[in-house]
Design a protein around this motif. Sequence first.
Motif, PDB file in Angstrom:
ATOM      1  N   VAL A  94      21.672 -47.026 -64.683  1.00  0.00           N
ATOM      2  CA  VAL A  94      21.485 -45.896 -63.786  1.00  0.00           C
ATOM      3  C   VAL A  94      22.155 -46.312 -62.685  1.00  0.00           C
ATOM      4  CG1 VAL A  94      19.868 -44.681 -62.401  1.00  0.00           C
ATOM      5  CG2 VAL A  94      19.759 -44.097 -65.058  1.00  0.00           C
ATOM      6  N   GLY A  95      23.117 -45.922 -61.898  1.00  0.00           N
ATOM      7  CA  GLY A  95      23.169 -46.548 -60.449  1.00  0.00           C
ATOM      8  C   GLY A  95      24.287 -45.112 -59.983  1.00  0.00           C
ATOM      9  N   ASP A  96      23.951 -45.714 -58.837  1.00  0.00           N
ATOM     10  CA  ASP A  96      24.811 -44.919 -57.203  1.00  0.00           C
ATOM     11  C   ASP A  96      26.326 -45.069 -57.085  1.00  0.00           C
ATOM     12  OD1 ASP A  96      24.813 -46.895 -55.868  1.00  0.00           O
ATOM     13  OD2 ASP A  96      23.301 -45.927 -54.625  1.00  0.00           O
ATOM     14  N   SER A  97      26.908 -45.555 -57.777  1.00  0.00           N
ATOM     15  CA  SER A  97      28.491 -45.660 -57.231  1.00  0.00           C
ATOM     16  C   SER A  97      28.552 -44.990 -58.657  1.00  0.00           C
ATOM     17  CB  SER A  97      29.135 -46.830 -56.841  1.00  0.00           C
ATOM     18  OG  SER A  97      29.807 -46.895 -56.788  1.00  0.00           O
ATOM     19  N   TYR A  98      30.487 -44.266 -58.697  1.00  0.00           N
ATOM     20  CA  TYR A  98      30.549 -43.670 -59.703  1.00  0.00           C
ATOM     21  C   TYR A  98      31.843 -44.688 -60.539  1.00  0.00           C
ATOM     22  CZ  TYR A  98      33.959 -41.137 -62.438  1.00  0.00           C
ATOM     23  OH  TYR A  98      34.614 -40.765 -63.840  1.00  0.00           O
ATOM     24  N   GLN A  99      32.402 -45.594 -59.437  1.00  0.00           N
ATOM     25  CA  GLN A  99      33.343 -46.839 -59.461  1.00  0.00           C
ATOM     26  C   GLN A  99      32.920 -47.825 -59.817  1.00  0.00           C
ATOM     27  OE1 GLN A  99      36.563 -45.630 -59.177  1.00  0.00           O
ATOM     28  NE2 GLN A  99      36.940 -47.717 -60.158  1.00  0.00           N
ATOM     29  N   ALA A 100      31.725 -48.504 -59.690  1.00  0.00           N
ATOM     30  CA  ALA A 100      31.035 -49.778 -60.322  1.00  0.00           C
ATOM     31  C   ALA A 100      30.009 -49.519 -61.329  1.00  0.00           C
ATOM     32  CB  ALA A 100      30.846 -50.241 -58.861  1.00  0.00           C
ATOM     33  N   ASP A 101      29.147 -48.139 -61.347  1.00  0.00           N
ATOM     34  CA  ASP A 101      28.174 -48.081 -62.376  1.00  0.00           C
ATOM     35  C   ASP A 101      28.658 -47.520 -63.227  1.00  0.00           C
ATOM     36  OD1 ASP A 101      26.316 -49.359 -60.123  1.00  0.00           O
ATOM     37  OD2 ASP A 101      26.261 -47.950 -59.201  1.00  0.00           O
ATOM     38  N   VAL A 102      29.352 -46.105 -63.183  1.00  0.00           N
ATOM     39  CA  VAL A 102      29.293 -45.436 -63.984  1.00  0.00           C
ATOM     40  C   VAL A 102      30.209 -46.115 -65.141  1.00  0.00           C
ATOM     41  CG1 VAL A 102      30.539 -43.199 -64.657  1.00  0.00           C
ATOM     42  CG2 VAL A 102      28.614 -43.359 -63.280  1.00  0.00           C
ATOM     43  N   LEU A 103      31.776 -46.288 -64.400  1.00  0.00           N
ATOM     44  CA  LEU A 103      33.060 -46.866 -64.726  1.00  0.00           C
ATOM     45  C   LEU A 103      33.068 -47.704 -65.854  1.00  0.00           C
ATOM     46  CD1 LEU A 103      35.684 -45.438 -62.565  1.00  0.00           C
ATOM     47  CD2 LEU A 103      35.539 -44.224 -64.378  1.00  0.00           C
ATOM     48  N   GLY A 104      32.377 -48.653 -64.965  1.00  0.00           N
ATOM     49  CA  GLY A 104      31.634 -50.280 -65.094  1.00  0.00           C
ATOM     50  C   GLY A 104      31.284 -49.704 -66.285  1.00  0.00           C
ATOM     51  N   ALA A 105      29.508 -49.160 -66.911  1.00  0.00           N
ATOM     52  CA  ALA A 105      29.061 -48.855 -67.487  1.00  0.00           C
ATOM     53  C   ALA A 105      30.123 -48.723 -69.224  1.00  0.00           C
ATOM     54  CB  ALA A 105      27.613 -48.161 -67.245  1.00  0.00           C
ATOM     55  N   ARG A 106      30.106 -47.295 -68.559  1.00  0.00           N
ATOM     56  CA  ARG A 106      31.214 -46.690 -70.051  1.00  0.00           C
ATOM     57  C   ARG A 106      32.574 -47.999 -70.545  1.00  0.00           C
ATOM     58  NH1 ARG A 106      32.563 -41.607 -67.506  1.00  0.00           N
ATOM     59  NH2 ARG A 106      31.086 -40.168 -68.113  1.00  0.00           N
TER      60      ARG A 106
END
Length: 118
Positions: free
Chosen positions: A48-60
């Motif tokens: 769970v994160g608040d940054s699309y670039q850092a959190d969503v793309l990084g996790a994926r």
Amino acid sequence: ELFHDVGLARHFEQLIVSARIGYDKPHPEIFRHALELMDVSPERAIHVGDSYQADVLGARASGIIPVLIDRSVSDFARFTTAVPPGDDVPVIADLYGLLDLVGVPVPAAGIPVGARSS
């Protein structure tokens, strides 16, 4: 240090701090390090994160299920996080939304999770 200072650290098995690992999100190594410390496979993890670039793309990129927290839904003073059209990443307004997302009942205000009434 802040987690320790305010007494939150005791509620977590591990704290992963990018400055200590030597990688910033979205670099996959910080996510891999967390998975290794917790002995969890990527497909069984949620980030769970608040940054699309850092959190969503990084996790994926690491095979982890991403969840975006966008507090602007309930706090209009915050900027809305931009999610590209067609991306179906789950977006929650607060951490209670995560409970709902994973199928855990949200506790009533003031009643601890698991408490029973007589």
